[in-house]
Design a protein around this motif. Sequence first.
Motif, PDB file in Angstrom:
ATOM      1  N   THR A 270      94.801 -24.465  17.349  1.00 44.18           N
ATOM      2  CA  THR A 270      95.002 -24.228  18.789  1.00 44.18           C
ATOM      3  C   THR A 270      93.703 -23.765  19.460  1.00 44.18           C
ATOM      4  OG1 THR A 270      95.618 -21.874  18.595  1.00 44.18           O
ATOM      5  CG2 THR A 270      97.389 -23.499  18.343  1.00 44.18           C
ATOM      6  N   GLU A 271      93.614 -24.079  20.760  1.00 44.79           N
ATOM      7  CA  GLU A 271      92.486 -23.567  21.556  1.00 44.79           C
ATOM      8  C   GLU A 271      92.627 -22.053  21.729  1.00 44.79           C
ATOM      9  OE1 GLU A 271      92.213 -25.656  25.270  1.00 44.79           O
ATOM     10  OE2 GLU A 271      92.266 -27.605  24.263  1.00 44.79           O
ATOM     11  N   ASP A 272      93.870 -21.575  21.761  1.00 41.44           N
ATOM     12  CA  ASP A 272      94.077 -20.140  21.970  1.00 41.44           C
ATOM     13  C   ASP A 272      93.517 -19.294  20.824  1.00 41.44           C
ATOM     14  OD1 ASP A 272      95.181 -20.481  24.444  1.00 41.44           O
ATOM     15  OD2 ASP A 272      97.269 -20.233  23.809  1.00 41.44           O
ATOM     16  N   GLN A 273      93.529 -19.832  19.610  1.00 40.59           N
ATOM     17  CA  GLN A 273      92.913 -19.094  18.491  1.00 40.59           C
ATOM     18  C   GLN A 273      91.415 -18.963  18.721  1.00 40.59           C
ATOM     19  OE1 GLN A 273      90.965 -21.137  15.919  1.00 40.59           O
ATOM     20  NE2 GLN A 273      90.203 -19.201  15.101  1.00 40.59           N
ATOM     21  N   LYS A 274      90.769 -20.070  19.167  1.00 40.73           N
ATOM     22  CA  LYS A 274      89.318 -20.023  19.418  1.00 40.73           C
ATOM     23  C   LYS A 274      89.039 -19.023  20.540  1.00 40.73           C
ATOM     24  CE  LYS A 274      88.361 -23.307  16.467  1.00 40.73           C
ATOM     25  NZ  LYS A 274      89.579 -23.068  15.709  1.00 40.73           N
ATOM     26  N   GLU A 275      89.854 -19.100  21.608  1.00 36.64           N
ATOM     27  CA  GLU A 275      89.669 -18.232  22.755  1.00 36.64           C
ATOM     28  C   GLU A 275      89.892 -16.759  22.370  1.00 36.64           C
ATOM     29  OE1 GLU A 275      88.447 -18.190  25.546  1.00 36.64           O
ATOM     30  OE2 GLU A 275      89.371 -16.489  26.584  1.00 36.64           O
ATOM     31  N   GLY A 276      90.958 -16.482  21.643  1.00 32.97           N
ATOM     32  CA  GLY A 276      91.289 -15.094  21.276  1.00 32.97           C
ATOM     33  C   GLY A 276      90.191 -14.478  20.426  1.00 32.97           C
ATOM     34  N   MET A 277      89.702 -15.213  19.449  1.00 33.56           N
ATOM     35  CA  MET A 277      88.689 -14.660  18.549  1.00 33.56           C
ATOM     36  C   MET A 277      87.324 -14.584  19.228  1.00 33.56           C
ATOM     37  SD  MET A 277      89.890 -15.877  14.765  1.00 33.56           S
ATOM     38  CE  MET A 277      91.574 -15.537  14.226  1.00 33.56           C
ATOM     39  N   SER A 278      87.000 -15.610  20.056  1.00 31.74           N
ATOM     40  CA  SER A 278      85.717 -15.554  20.795  1.00 31.74           C
ATOM     41  C   SER A 278      85.724 -14.373  21.749  1.00 31.74           C
ATOM     42  CB  SER A 278      85.485 -16.815  21.630  1.00 31.74           C
ATOM     43  OG  SER A 278      85.536 -17.931  20.814  1.00 31.74           O
ATOM     44  N   ALA A 279      86.832 -14.166  22.444  1.00 31.90           N
ATOM     45  CA  ALA A 279      86.917 -13.070  23.421  1.00 31.90           C
ATOM     46  C   ALA A 279      86.706 -11.733  22.720  1.00 31.90           C
ATOM     47  CB  ALA A 279      88.266 -13.096  24.131  1.00 31.90           C
ATOM     48  N   PHE A 280      87.285 -11.585  21.530  1.00 33.65           N
ATOM     49  CA  PHE A 280      87.082 -10.328  20.800  1.00 33.65           C
ATOM     50  C   PHE A 280      85.595 -10.131  20.508  1.00 33.65           C
ATOM     51  CE2 PHE A 280      86.391  -7.949  16.918  1.00 33.65           C
ATOM     52  CZ  PHE A 280      87.062  -6.766  17.194  1.00 33.65           C
ATOM     53  N   LEU A 281      84.959 -11.193  19.994  1.00 34.01           N
ATOM     54  CA  LEU A 281      83.546 -11.071  19.604  1.00 34.01           C
ATOM     55  C   LEU A 281      82.640 -10.874  20.814  1.00 34.01           C
ATOM     56  CD1 LEU A 281      83.541 -13.783  16.783  1.00 34.01           C
ATOM     57  CD2 LEU A 281      83.538 -11.289  16.505  1.00 34.01           C
ATOM     58  N   GLU A 282      83.046 -11.456  21.932  1.00 31.37           N
ATOM     59  CA  GLU A 282      82.233 -11.317  23.166  1.00 31.37           C
ATOM     60  C   GLU A 282      82.632 -10.099  23.981  1.00 31.37           C
ATOM     61  OE1 GLU A 282      82.912 -15.142  24.971  1.00 31.37           O
ATOM     62  OE2 GLU A 282      82.052 -16.161  23.231  1.00 31.37           O
ATOM     63  N   LYS A 283      83.546  -9.278  23.448  1.00 36.51           N
ATOM     64  CA  LYS A 283      83.996  -8.031  24.085  1.00 36.51           C
ATOM     65  C   LYS A 283      84.496  -8.263  25.504  1.00 36.51           C
ATOM     66  CE  LYS A 283      80.892  -5.186  21.231  1.00 36.51           C
ATOM     67  NZ  LYS A 283      81.827  -5.104  20.139  1.00 36.51           N
ATOM     68  N   ARG A 284      85.395  -9.268  25.645  1.00 43.14           N
ATOM     69  CA  ARG A 284      86.026  -9.553  26.933  1.00 43.14           C
ATOM     70  C   ARG A 284      87.514  -9.823  26.710  1.00 43.14           C
ATOM     71  NH1 ARG A 284      87.112 -14.961  26.993  1.00 43.14           N
ATOM     72  NH2 ARG A 284      85.841 -16.240  25.616  1.00 43.14           N
ATOM     73  N   GLU A 285      88.274  -9.861  27.818  1.00 40.97           N
ATOM     74  CA  GLU A 285      89.707 -10.165  27.719  1.00 40.97           C
ATOM     75  C   GLU A 285      89.901 -11.666  27.479  1.00 40.97           C
ATOM     76  OE1 GLU A 285      92.456  -8.109  27.868  1.00 40.97           O
ATOM     77  OE2 GLU A 285      90.879  -6.594  27.671  1.00 40.97           O
ATOM     78  N   PRO A 286      90.832 -12.045  26.593  1.00 38.19           N
ATOM     79  CA  PRO A 286      91.057 -13.480  26.382  1.00 38.19           C
ATOM     80  C   PRO A 286      91.797 -14.120  27.559  1.00 38.19           C
ATOM     81  CG  PRO A 286      92.618 -12.187  25.092  1.00 38.19           C
ATOM     82  CD  PRO A 286      91.689 -11.207  25.743  1.00 38.19           C
ATOM     83  N   GLN A 287      91.507 -15.401  27.787  1.00 39.57           N
ATOM     84  CA  GLN A 287      92.245 -16.177  28.801  1.00 39.57           C
ATOM     85  C   GLN A 287      93.019 -17.258  28.059  1.00 39.57           C
ATOM     86  OE1 GLN A 287      92.029 -15.547  32.185  1.00 39.57           O
ATOM     87  NE2 GLN A 287      90.842 -13.753  31.550  1.00 39.57           N
ATOM     88  N   PHE A 288      94.257 -16.951  27.682  1.00 38.48           N
ATOM     89  CA  PHE A 288      95.027 -17.919  26.905  1.00 38.48           C
ATOM     90  C   PHE A 288      95.569 -19.014  27.815  1.00 38.48           C
ATOM     91  CE2 PHE A 288      95.573 -14.059  24.146  1.00 38.48           C
ATOM     92  CZ  PHE A 288      94.810 -14.536  23.091  1.00 38.48           C
TER      93      PHE A 288
END
Length: 258
Positions: free
Chosen positions: A237-255
């Motif tokens: 899923t794109e949401d997995q990429k978004e969720g993990m990237s957001a964590f690493l980039e210290k921002r809120e995820p946009q699912f």
Amino acid sequence: MAYQTLTVEIDDNVALIRLNRPEALNALNSQLMQELGDALTEADRNEKVRCIVLTGSDKAFAAGADIKEMSSKSFVDVYTENLFGDEVDRITATRKPIIAAVAGYALGGGCELAMACDFIICADNAKFGQPEINLGVIAGIGGTQRLTRFVGKSKSMEMHLTGRFMDSAEAERSGLVSRVVPAAKLIPEAVAAARKIAEKSQIAVMAAKEAVNRAYETTLSEGLLFERRNFQAMFATEDQKEGMSAFLEKREPQFRDR
Ligand code: CAA
């Protein structure tokens, strides 16, 4: 759709369904069960809804199946119409999460209805029970099975055989409810939990719901395999990429539910 035995409000991605038969403490009659099934199907299909809260009144979530409606039925009647069987299946078939927000009495079919939801938050005035034994019958929409899985055999058996009620503190202690809140805060707390769920990836929410529910249907090894495959599937899923990237980039995820 307009309903006579319940109301539906949709706000901020949460559908709040309130049972509304105050004259009978929200006793579950065939009309209410039919309308509840319809309201849940509609909420499941509505793209604006991402989580559902099911509640009653301050005095009663639901005081059980409607005794007036049931009292003169024969075995053949309830067997052929499969009393409430199909309607309860519609609740558990709902794919979006349903939080039961219970204040006051959740008895008989009312307790069973709450347990058919995904989790229960209750008010400090909540009272749970399976008093069907006092009517010369037994629980009919899941009580002997679900209560036993929630609280264990001993407590479930005592409640089914004596008909005694459980208060909110005992319900929390024994794992029937996820938490107890002051009665005045029940709806805000349940809606806040629903909003929190509504912010997540809907794919991950549905997969988590399915995996937890699978724990009640299968062996540990099959359940673990089901979970592992679905965890692995999330990586498509794109949401997995978004969720993990957001964590690493210290921002809120946009699912985006993709
Ligand atoms: N069915 C139909 N009507 C009900 C009802 C029910 N399950 N529970 C309450 N009511 C009605 C009462 O008959 C009363 O109506 P009237 O004013 O017209 O007489 C009204 O709601 C208010 O109830 P009470 O006056 O009894 O209120 P209370 O505060 O004194 O007591 C109570 C509250 C302890 C919840 C009591 O109403 C009670 O014991 N209700 C029945 C609980 C019960 O046995 N539930 C199991 C039903 S069987 C079942 O659910 C089978 C299944 O598993 C599918």
